[in-house]
Enzyme design. Structure first.
Site, PDB file in Angstrom:
ATOM      1  CE  LYS A  25      13.072  10.754 -23.947  1.00  0.00           C
ATOM      2  NZ  LYS A  25      12.889  12.182 -24.272  1.00  0.00           N
TER       3      LYS A  25
ATOM      4  NE  ARG B  67      16.557  13.172 -25.887  1.00  0.00           N
ATOM      5  CZ  ARG B  67      16.626  13.817 -27.053  1.00  0.00           C
ATOM      6  NH1 ARG B  67      16.373  13.179 -28.174  1.00  0.00           N
ATOM      7  NH2 ARG B  67      16.929  15.101 -27.075  1.00  0.00           N
TER       8      ARG B  67
ATOM      9  N   GLY C 143      16.114  13.113 -15.502  1.00  0.00           N
ATOM     10  CA  GLY C 143      17.523  13.383 -15.202  1.00  0.00           C
ATOM     11  C   GLY C 143      18.264  12.228 -14.551  1.00  0.00           C
TER      12      GLY C 143
ATOM     13  CG  MET D 184      18.324   6.120 -16.238  1.00  0.00           C
ATOM     14  SD  MET D 184      17.274   4.845 -16.875  1.00  0.00           S
ATOM     15  CE  MET D 184      15.818   5.753 -17.257  1.00  0.00           C
TER      16      MET D 184
ATOM     17  NE  ARG E 264       8.064  13.816 -19.250  1.00  0.00           N
ATOM     18  CZ  ARG E 264       9.352  13.808 -18.953  1.00  0.00           C
ATOM     19  NH1 ARG E 264      10.064  12.730 -19.134  1.00  0.00           N
ATOM     20  NH2 ARG E 264       9.946  14.872 -18.479  1.00  0.00           N
TER      21      ARG E 264
ATOM     22  CG  HIS F  91       4.571   8.493  21.447  1.00  0.00           C
ATOM     23  ND1 HIS F  91       4.764   9.831  21.681  1.00  0.00           N
ATOM     24  CD2 HIS F  91       3.393   8.163  22.020  1.00  0.00           C
ATOM     25  CE1 HIS F  91       3.749  10.279  22.400  1.00  0.00           C
ATOM     26  NE2 HIS F  91       2.904   9.289  22.619  1.00  0.00           N
TER      27      HIS F  91
ATOM     28  CB  SER G 129     -10.941  -2.221  14.950  1.00  0.00           C
ATOM     29  OG  SER G 129     -10.201  -1.198  14.343  1.00  0.00           O
TER      30      SER G 129
ATOM     31  CB  CYS H 236      -8.121   1.672  14.006  1.00  0.00           C
ATOM     32  SG  CYS H 236      -7.655   0.438  15.224  1.00  0.00           S
TER      33      CYS H 236
ATOM     34  CE1 TYR I 202     -13.351   1.327  11.479  1.00  0.00           C
ATOM     35  CE2 TYR I 202     -15.258  -0.134  11.412  1.00  0.00           C
ATOM     36  CZ  TYR I 202     -14.150   0.370  12.079  1.00  0.00           C
ATOM     37  OH  TYR I 202     -13.846  -0.074  13.331  1.00  0.00           O
TER      38      TYR I 202
HETATM   39  C1  PEP Z   1      -2.444  -0.708  16.405  1.00  0.00           C
HETATM   40  O1  PEP Z   1      -1.764  -1.465  17.076  1.00  0.00           O
HETATM   41  O2  PEP Z   1      -2.509  -0.758  15.171  1.00  0.00           O
HETATM   42  C2  PEP Z   1      -3.253   0.332  17.047  1.00  0.00           C
HETATM   43  C3  PEP Z   1      -4.083   1.071  16.349  1.00  0.00           C
HETATM   44  O3  PEP Z   1      -3.042   0.526  18.371  1.00  0.00           O
HETATM   45  P1  PEP Z   1      -1.825   1.392  18.958  1.00  0.00           P
HETATM   46  O4  PEP Z   1      -1.139   2.046  17.815  1.00  0.00           O
HETATM   47  O5  PEP Z   1      -2.431   2.341  19.900  1.00  0.00           O
HETATM   48  O6  PEP Z   1      -1.008   0.322  19.608  1.00  0.00           O
END
Ligand code: PEP
Ligand code: MG
Length: 896
Positions: A27, A97, A106, A108, A353, A469, A777, A844, A864
Site C-alpha cells: 500500500k 492502515r 482483511g 490486519m 496494487r 497412498h 531418478s 519422480c 527432467y
Molecule cells: C518415491 O519414493 O519418491 C517414489 C517415486 O516412489 P514411490 O512413491 O512409489 O515409493
C-alpha cells in the site's frame, strides 16, 4: 546516518517509490508511486516494515528516533493540507492502515477518522456545515478505535446503536439525526469506560500512537498468522503503517467511495470493473450493509442491476477515474486493484496494487497484455502462478453455488466431484459400472483399492497426509481427493461416516472440493476445464523457455494418454506394482508370494507375464518415440498378502495348497515396519525370477512395438538401491533378458538401465552407483521419508502442528526440503556426474509437480521432472519460470 523510518508523500512529491514494496509495504509503495505520477493522493506518510521487525525484535519497543520522525511527517501533512492535528477549529483527521509486502486482505487492522474528540468534532461541524455527518464520523471512530486499539468488541457498540434505534422507532442508520448520534456517542463513551475502566482517549497524539501500536500488533494476531502460513508469507517481513489525511466519501450526495479492478478479475476481460456507493465510507462497500452499485453501465447491465452506475451519476469524476485506470495500468504494466473516494465532487486515490485474479483471468490478461505491447512474452510466462493452473485442469465447483461444509482435510488432489458415498472399492466399482457417480470414503486407502479409486469421482480419507497412498494415487489419476479429514469417523461395519451429530450413510450424496480440502453435504454444481485459447498460448511460450523436460508418472493407458494430451514428453515413472494389483492379477501375485519354491513362483508369474507385456505394448505405443521409464516391482511385501478368509481360500485353491498353509505363510511374511522392509530391489534380490519376468515382458513388448515401426525408448529402473552390488546383480538379469529378447525377436532395442535414488546411502554412494547406472531418478517421497525419519503415511497426524508452529514452512512431502533432502540430491547429482558425465538425472517423487521444488531441480540442473499427468502443464510452466529465473540470476552474476 540515522535510519529513515518514515517516508512522506503528498503534493506530487514522495520519498518512496513503487519498487520499495519490501520497505513500504504494497500500500505504501503504491501511494508513493501514485503521488509521483501526479495522481490525486491525500498526503500522508508510511512507517516502514523495518520498524515492525525492530519492534518485535526489541520486545515491542520502537526505535528511539521514530517519535521525532513521525512528528516531522505529521507536520508536513499539516503544512500540505493547511489543517492542524487536534485543532478544535479545523482539525486534520487521519486514517491509520496496515500494509504488508504481500496483500493480506482483511487480516490486519485499520482506524479511520482518527483525531476526532469532543472538541475537534465541533471544528468538523463548522467546516463541513453538517453536524450529522460529523457526529456520525465521530461515533464510527470511537467504535473502530475502541475495537482495534482498546479491544472492546463490536457487538457492544452495535447493541447500543440498536437500543437507540428501537427506542426512537428508527430503522436505518441514515434515519438518525445529529442529536441521535450525539446520544449514541455519549453511550459509546460509557461503554468504553465500562470495558476499559478509562475514558475514551481525547488526546489526538495518544490516539495516533495507540493506532500505530495496534496495527503493528495486528501483524501477530491469529488471523494474520494463519493467513501467512496458508500463503507462505514469512513472519519477518513485517507490516508497514500508513497514516494519511482523511478524505470523506460520506459528506453528501456529491461524495462516494469505491473499489475497482482495471480489468475483470474473474474473466480477465479488458473492461473496467468495480463498485461504488454514494455518500459512504470505505468500510460500507466492504461490509455489505448497503448493496454496492456498478461503476459502468456495461457492468450494471451485465449484472441485471437497476441501481444507477457511477458513469451515469458522476460522469465527470468517472471520466477522471477512467483516465487514472489507464495511467495506472500502463505504468504498472499489470492489472490494478484500486480504491478511491470522491469528496464533494473531487476524486482521491487511496490505493493501487496488482489485483488478485482467477487463473483464467491471469492467462487472458497476460496474453492480451503481450498483444497490447505492454509486457513481453517472458514476463507473461513469469507472471502466472503455476500452481493456480490447477484451477483449470480439473472440474471445479461453481463459485456461485452454496456449500454446506461438514468436514475439512488436506487438499490432497484438486478438482471437485459429487457422488454417492461408498465405503469399499468393490462397491465403488459396482455402482460406477451402473453409471452412478460415487465418492469412495475410506479411513485410508491401499493399493488394493485402486480399482475403486479409479471408478470413483473422488476420494475421502480420514487418515493420511499429502503423500499418503490416497493422495498420490488420486493426483496421478486426476481424481479429486480430500485426505486426512480427521473429524470424520468412518465405520465400515455400519457403513456410516459421522462428524459431530451429522451421520452420513452409504448412498447419501456428498461433494468434495479437493483444492480446498472440503467435504460438503449434498451435490454442488461444477464447471468444466477449458484448455485451449489463452492456456495453450501461454503453454506454447513456456515450452520455448524451459530447459528441463517434463514427463509424467503413469502406468495405465488412460493416464498415459492424458499425460500426452497435457504435453508430457515421456514417462518418468511407471510403477509396475500398480499393474499387479489389478483384480485379475492379484490372486496370481498372491499365489507367487505364498509359494515356497522357485518353481511355484514361476508358475504364478507365468500367469501375469502376458498381461504385463500387453500393458507395456500399449504404453510404448502411446508414448511413441518418447522415453518410458519402467520401474521394477516396489511395494511392501505385506500389501500382497491375502487378508480375508475368502482371499486366503481363493489363493489356497489356485495354488493347490491348504488354507492353513496360506495362513502360516502370511504370518511368516508379516513385517514390523514394512516401509523399511522387504520391498524395492530387495524383493528382486530374494526372488530374481520376478525381475526376470518383468524384464522379459518389457523387452518382448518393446521388440513387438519396434517391429511395427514405432520407436521405443525403454528405461528400466531399479528401486530402493543402496549399493552398487545390488544394482550390478539386477542389471545382469535385465541385460540377459534383453539379449534373450533380441535373439528371440531379431529386434535390437536401445535401452538404458538406471536407478531410483530414494535413500540417503544411495545419494552418498552415487559416484560408485553411477559406474553401472546410466540414469538416476530421485524418488523424493522415500528420500524425504528416510532423510527426515518421518513416515510418509503418518506425517499427516503431526505435520500440521509443525507448520502451525513455524518449525517448517511447508509440508516437506509436498514441497521439497531444499536444505536437507535437497543437499542429498545435489551431492548425488555431483558425484554421479563426476563418474559419468552424461548421467541423466530426473525426479519422480511428488515434488516433481511442485513449482518451488521444480525451481530447485533447475538449480541442480536435473534433465527432467516427472509428475502426475494432471500436473504436467503446471510443471511445464514452472520449469520455464525456473529457467528464466536462473538465466537472469546468471546474467546478474556475470555483470557483477
Ligand atoms: C518415491 O519414493 O519418491 C517414489 C517415486 O516412489 P514411490 O512413491 O512409489 O515409493
Ligand atoms: Mg519410492
Amino acid at each position: 546516518m540515522a535510519n529513515k523510518w518514515v517516508y512522506s508523500f503528498g503534493d506530487g512529491k514522495a520519498d518512496g517509490r513503487a519498487d520499495m514494496k519490501n520497505l513500504l509495504g504494497g500500500k505504501g509503495a503504491g501511494l508513493a508511486e501514485m503521488t509521483n505520477l501526479a495522481l490525486p493522493v491525500p498526503p500522508g506518510f508510511t512507517i516502514t516494515t523495518e520498524v515492525c521487525t525492530a519492534f518485535y525484535a526489541n520486545n515491542r519497543q520502537y526505535p528511539s528516533d521514530l517519535t521525532g520522525q513521525v512528528e516531522e511527517a505529521l507536520h508536513l501533512i499539516e503544512k500540505r493540507i493547511g489543517k492542524k492535528f487536534g485543532d478544535p477549529k479545523d482539525p486534520l483527521l487521519v486514517s491509520v492502515r496496515s500494509g504488508a509486502r504481500a496483500s493480506m486482505p482483511g487480516m490486519m487492522d485499520t482506524v479511520l477518522n482518527l483525531g476526532l474528540n469532543d472538541n475537534t468534532v465541533q471544528g468538523l461541524i463548522a467546516k463541513s456545515g453538517d453536524a450529522r455527518f460529523a457526529y456520525d464520523s465521530y461515533r464510527r471512530f470511537i467504535q473502530m478505535f475502541s475495537n482495534v486499539v482498546l479491544n472492546v468488541e463490536h457487538h457492544n457498540f452495535e447493541e447500543v446503536l440498536e437500543d437507540h434505534k428501537r427506542s426512537k422507532g428508527l430503522k436505518q442508520d441514515t434515519d438518525l439525526k445529529a442529536e441521535d448520534w450525539q446520544a449514541v456517542i455519549a453511550d459509546y463513551k460509557k461503554t468504553v469506560q465500562q470495558h476499559t475502566g478509562k475514558p475514551f482517549p481525547q488526546d489526538a497524539k495518544e490516539q495516533l500512537w495507540g493506532a500505530i501500536a495496534a496495527v503493528f500488533g495486528s501483524w501477530m494476531n491469529q488471523r494474520a498468522i494463519t493467513y501467512r502460513k496458508l500463503n507462505n508469507i514469512p513472519a519477518d517481513w513485517g507490516t508497514a503503517v500508513n497514516v494519511q489525511s482523511m478524505v470523506f466519501g460520506n459528506m453528501g450526495q456529491d461524495c462516494a467511495t469505491g473499489v475497482a479492478f482495471t480489468r475483470n478479475p474473474s474473466t480477465g476481460d479488458n473492461q473496467f470493473y468495480g463498485e461504488y456507493l454514494v455518500n459512504a465510507q470505505g468500510e460500507d462497500v466492504v461490509a455489505g450493509i448497503r448493496t454496492p452499485q456498478h461503476l459502468t453501465v456495461a457492468g450494471k447491465e451485465a449484472n441485471g442491476s437497476n441501481l444507477p452506475a457511477m458513469e451515469e451519476v458522476m460522469p465527470e469524476v468517472f471520466k477522471q477515474l477512467v483516465a487514472v485506470r489507464s495511467k495506472l495500468e500502463k505504468h504498472n504494466r499489470d492489472m490494478q486493484d484500486i480504491e478511491f473516494t470522491v469528496e464533494k465532487g473531487k476524486l482521491w486515490m487511496l490505493q493501487t496494487r496488482n489485483g488478485k485474479r482467477t487463473a483464467r483471468a491471469a492467462l487472458k490478461i497476460a496474453v492480451e497484455m503481450v498483444q497490447e505491447g505492454l509486457i513481453t512474452q517472458t514476463e507473461a510466462v513469469a507472471r502466472i502462478d503455476a500452481s493456480s493452473l490447477d484451477q483449470l485442469l480439473h472440474p471445479t465447483l461453481d463459485p456461485k453455488a452454496k456449500r454446506n461444509v461438514v468436514a475439512k482435510g488436506l487438499p490432497a488432489s484438486p478438482g471437485a466431484a459429487s457422488g454417492q458415498v461408498v465405503f469399499s472399492a468393490d462397491k465403488a466399482e459396482d455402482l460406477a459400472a451402473k453409471g452412478t457417480p460415487v465418492i469412495l470414503c475410506r479411513v485410508e486407502t491401499s493399493p488394493e483399492d485402486i480399482h475403486g479409486m479409479h471408478a470413483a469421482k473422488g476420494i475421502v480419507t480420514s487418515r493420511g497426509g499429502m503423500t499418503s497412498h490416497a493422495a498420490v494415487v488420486a493426483r496421478g489419476m486426476g481424481r479429486a481427493c480430500v485426505a486426512g479429514a480427521g473429524s470424520l469417523h468412518i465405520d465400515y461395519a455400519k457403513e456410516t461416516m459421522t462428524v459431530g451429530s451429522t451421520v452420513i450413510k452409504a448412498g447419501d450424496t456428498i461433494t468434495i472440493d479437493g483444492g480446498a480440502g472440503e467435504v460438503i453435504l449434498g451435490s454442488v454444481p461444477t464447471v468444466k476445464p477449458e484448455l485451449s485459447g489463452d492456456f495453450a498460448t501461454i503453454m506454447g511460450w513456456a515450452d520455448q523457455y524451459r530447459r528441463m523436460r517434463v514427463r509424467a508418472n503413469a502406468e495405465t493407458p488412460l493416464d498415459t494418454r492424458t499425460a500426452r494430451q497435457f504435453g508430457a514428453e515421456g514417462i518418468g515413472l511407471c510403477r509396475t506394482e500398480h499393474m499387479f494389483f489389478d483384480a485379475e492379477r492379484i490372486t496370481a501375485v498372491r499365489e507367487m508370494i505364498v509359494a515356497d519354491t522357485e518353481e511355484g513362483r514361476r508358475k504364478a508369474l507365468a500367469k501375469i507375464e502376458p498381461m504385463q507385456k500387453n500393458d507395456f505394448v500399449e504404453i510404448f505405443k502411446i508414448m511413441e518415440g518418447l522415453p518410458v521409464t519402467i520401474r521394477l516391482l516396489d511395494p511392501p511385501l505385506h500389501e500382497f498378502l491375502p487378508k480375508s478368509d475368502a482371499e486366503m481360500a481363493e489363493v489356497a485353491r489356485v495354488a493347490g495348497i491348504s488354507v492353513e498353509k496360506v495362513k502360516i505363510r502370511a504370518q511368516q511374511l508379516h513385517e514390523a515396519n514394512p516401509m523399511l522392509g522387504h520391498r524395492g530391489c530387495r524383493l528382486a534380490v530374494t526372488f530374481p525370477e520376478i525381475c526376470e519376468m518383468q524384464a522379459r515382458a518389457i523387452f518382448e513388448a518393446a521388440s513387438e512395438v519396434q517391429k511395427a515401426g514405432i520407436t521405443v525408448l525403454p528405461e528400466v529402473m531399479i528401486p530402493l538401491i543402496i549399493t552398487k552390488k545390488e544394482f550390478v546383480m539386477l542389471k545382469e538379469v535385465i541385460d540377459r533378458e534383453a539379449e534373450k529378447a533380441r535373439l528371440k525377436t531379431g529386434q535390437k532395442v536401445n535401452y538404458m538401465v538406471g536407478t531410483m535414488i530414494e535413500l540417503p546411502r544411495a545419494a552418498l554412494m552415487a559416484g560408485q552407483i553411477a559406474e553401472s547406472a546410466e540414469f538416476f531418478s530421485f524418488g523424493t517421497n522415500d528420500l524425504t521419508q528416510t532423510t527426515l525419519g518421518i513416515s510418509r503415511d503418518d506425517a499427516g497426524n503431526f505435520m500440521p502442528d509443525y507448520i502451525r508452529t513455524g518449525i517448517v514452512d511447508r509440508d516437506p512431502f509436498a514441497s521439497l526440503d531444499q536444505q536437507g533432502v535437497g543437499e542429498l540430491i545435489r551431492i548425488a547429482g555431483e558425484r554421479g556426474r563426476h563418474t559419468r558425465s552424461n548421467l541423466k538425472l530426473g525426479i519422480c517423487g511428488e515434488h516433481g509437480g511442485d513449482p518451488d521444488s521444480i525451481n530447485f531441480c533447475e538449480s541442480v540442473r536435473l534433465d527432467y521432472v516427472s509428475c502426475s499427468p494432471y500436473r504436467v502443464p503446471i510443471a511445464r510452466l514452472a520449469a520455464a519460470q525456473a529457467a528464466l529465473r536462473h538465466q537472469s540470476l546468471a546474467a546478474a552474476k556475470a555483470a557483477e
